[in-house]
Design an enzyme around this catalytic site. Structure first.
Site, short mmCIF file in Angstrom:
data_model
loop_
_atom_site.label_atom_id
_atom_site.label_comp_id
_atom_site.label_asym_id
_atom_site.label_seq_id
_atom_site.Cartn_x
_atom_site.Cartn_y
_atom_site.Cartn_z
N ARG A 146 2.26 30.61 3.60
CA ARG A 146 1.72 30.09 2.49
C ARG A 146 0.49 30.66 2.04
O ARG A 146 -1.02 30.59 3.04
CB ARG A 146 1.11 28.39 3.01
CG ARG A 146 2.98 28.05 2.59
CD ARG A 146 2.23 26.41 3.31
NE ARG A 146 3.94 25.67 3.40
CZ ARG A 146 4.99 25.83 4.36
NH1 ARG A 146 4.14 26.63 5.63
NH2 ARG A 146 6.05 24.71 4.50
N HIS A 176 5.89 32.92 1.37
CA HIS A 176 6.69 33.67 1.29
C HIS A 176 6.93 34.79 -0.06
O HIS A 176 7.89 35.05 -0.21
CB HIS A 176 8.00 33.37 2.12
CG HIS A 176 7.72 31.81 3.42
ND1 HIS A 176 6.92 33.04 4.09
CD2 HIS A 176 8.51 31.31 3.86
CE1 HIS A 176 7.10 32.34 5.23
NE2 HIS A 176 8.49 31.00 4.97
N HIS A 194 12.31 35.78 9.74
CA HIS A 194 13.02 34.48 9.14
C HIS A 194 14.29 34.06 10.08
O HIS A 194 14.07 33.40 9.74
CB HIS A 194 12.58 33.92 8.07
CG HIS A 194 12.04 32.82 7.35
ND1 HIS A 194 12.60 31.45 8.21
CD2 HIS A 194 10.82 31.74 7.19
CE1 HIS A 194 11.70 30.91 7.95
NE2 HIS A 194 10.71 31.00 7.28
N THR A 195 13.93 34.63 10.84
CA THR A 195 15.82 34.47 11.28
C THR A 195 15.38 33.01 12.56
O THR A 195 14.27 32.61 12.91
CB THR A 195 15.68 35.56 13.10
OG1 THR A 195 16.08 37.08 12.09
CG2 THR A 195 17.04 35.27 13.16
N TYR A 196 16.52 31.90 12.25
CA TYR A 196 16.45 31.34 13.01
C TYR A 196 17.39 31.50 14.00
O TYR A 196 18.01 31.46 13.69
CB TYR A 196 17.45 29.96 11.55
CG TYR A 196 16.60 29.32 11.00
CD1 TYR A 196 15.73 27.87 10.54
CD2 TYR A 196 16.18 30.17 9.56
CE1 TYR A 196 15.83 27.41 9.24
CE2 TYR A 196 15.04 29.38 8.45
CZ TYR A 196 15.20 27.79 8.48
OH TYR A 196 14.43 27.56 7.91
N GLU A 235 7.97 33.09 13.75
CA GLU A 235 8.06 34.14 12.88
C GLU A 235 6.06 34.89 12.93
O GLU A 235 5.42 34.36 12.71
CB GLU A 235 7.38 33.73 11.18
CG GLU A 235 9.16 32.76 10.63
CD GLU A 235 8.62 31.89 9.95
OE1 GLU A 235 7.99 32.54 9.00
OE2 GLU A 235 8.40 30.27 10.14
#
Length: 385
Positions: free
Chosen positions: A113, A138, A212-214, A350
């Site tokens: 942010r 982002h 931004h992999t979950y 991240e």
């Protein structure tokens, strides 16, 4: 005790051989390197084609989309050699376009942010899209996660991977300078997933790239991640206000739900009524890594999932990591396996510079100037315990 991927392959095959049995096909083929292959995945509303690239090395299987550089699938064996996809995602292009969750995507120009969507550089103030309340998140409404990247496969020695390129025009999303970005996704012979970021600019600008992999090491769609054990080398974090913008303080994690230095379950203190967790509806905070910025990647976290035995360690050159526990997954998105994603069904780590750094003079600088090259690296290593 965690052991390497090669160790579990050898143990699995050796144990079966000793018993007079043939090793399963997946165990026999785990360590093979395959050249990247491409197939159509779908089209955007304007007709632009989106491709799915797949590659395998060292027992890790990776699927990547040209749209957003998205990690669509990351398949790993468990302690018994059974594969599962451990990354959250969508079944089709429309799902990714509409989800608003940044599943698996490359994030830029600025990860995290920026307060008020505004920053000042060299005396000039720049206004960015305000796509997260009053803030910019982002990279804005059309960040790097919503761009189609040029993809070039490679196979070098024992490594295999993809080179992703995107040129962001001067003024795109309000950012100054033409930014030429290259991101290398590499699978090594050991099954490590390495991400190398590079960028150059035509004018002074700010850059903070991340992925931004979950993750859910039990397998995508199997439920929440609160039982995952995490050990994170960070004695401080950056507290936020109610809009999730850092206050500028580097606060100690000691005595808070954010203390993972000795290792604990991700969900152990997730329901503690700490003001910071109330703001984030869980953990959605930047941790200040003890190692600081480094020239070469250094390990800062280990995560293990008790049921599957899968483990993940991450090394990075970056000074911070945003830990996000999937707090805003609300049951409205159906994942790749057909399961509905609910709060806590995935977590993100991240690697990054800090949020709102352009407006926080005490944070590490994210300024990039012409003639310099932005470089960061993050390496994910996998195994079983």
């Amino acid at each position: 005790m965690p052991i390497s991927r090669r160790g579990v392959i050898a143990a699995t095959a050796g144990g079966l051989a000793a018993a007079g049995l043939a090793a399963p096909a997946q165990a026999q083929s785990q360590a093979q390197k395959t050249k990247p292959t491409r197939r159509p995945f779908g089209k955007l509303a304007d007709g632009t084609r989106v491709d799915l690239w797949t590659l395998e090395n060292g027992g890790t299987k990776l699927g990547v989309l040209s749209y957003g550089g998205i990690v669509h699938r990351l398949e790993l064996p468990d302690a018994r050699g059974r594969y599962a996809n451990v990354s959250l995602g969508c079944a089709d292009v429309d799902g990714y376009v509409n989800a608003g969750t940044y599943f698996g995507a490359l994030i830029g120009r600025y990860g995290n942010r920026i307060a008020g969507g505004r920053f000042t550089l060299d005396g000039t103030t720049y206004q960015l899209p305000q796509n997260d309340g009053e803030n910019s998140l982002h990279g804005g409404t059309q960040g790097f996660d919503k761009r189609v990247w040029d993809v070039e496969p490679f196979s070098r020695g024992s490594d295999v991977g993809l080179i992703l390129r995107y040129v962001s025009a001067d003024g795109e999303m309000g950012y100054p300078g033409t930014l030429r970005t290259r991101v290398d996704y590499t699978l090594t012979a050991a099954g490590d997933f390495r991400i190398d970021y590079r960028a150059t600019t035509s004018k002074p600008t700010i850059v903070n790239l991340t992925s931004h992999t979950y993750f859910n090491l039990a397998g995508e769609g199997t439920g929440d991640i609160y039982g995952h054990q995490m050990k994170l080398a960070a004695a401080r974090y950056t507290p936020v206000n109610k809009t999730l913008i850092p206050t500028g303080e580097l606060a100690p994690v000691a005595g808070t739900p954010f203390d993972f230095r000795a290792g604990k379950a991700i969900g152990k203190d997730i329901r503690v009524a700490h003001q910071q967790q109330l703001y984030g509806q869980g953990i959605d905070h930047n941790f200040v890594l003890d190692k600081g910025s480094t020239r070469a990647p250094e390990r800062f976290v280990t995560v293990s999932e008790p049921r599957s035995g899968r483990t993940m360690t991450i090394a990075t050159t970056e000074p911070g990591v945003q830990c996000y526990t999937g707090n805003f997954l609300d049951g409205t998105i159906t994942g790749t396996s057909g399961s509905v994603y609910r709060q806590g069904d995935g977590f993100c780590l991240e690697t990054q510079h800090f949020p709102d750094s352009p407006n926080q003079p005490n944070f590490p600088s994210t300024v990039l100037r012409p003639g310099d090259t932005y470089r960061t690296t993050t390496v994910h290593s996998f195994g079983v315990s």
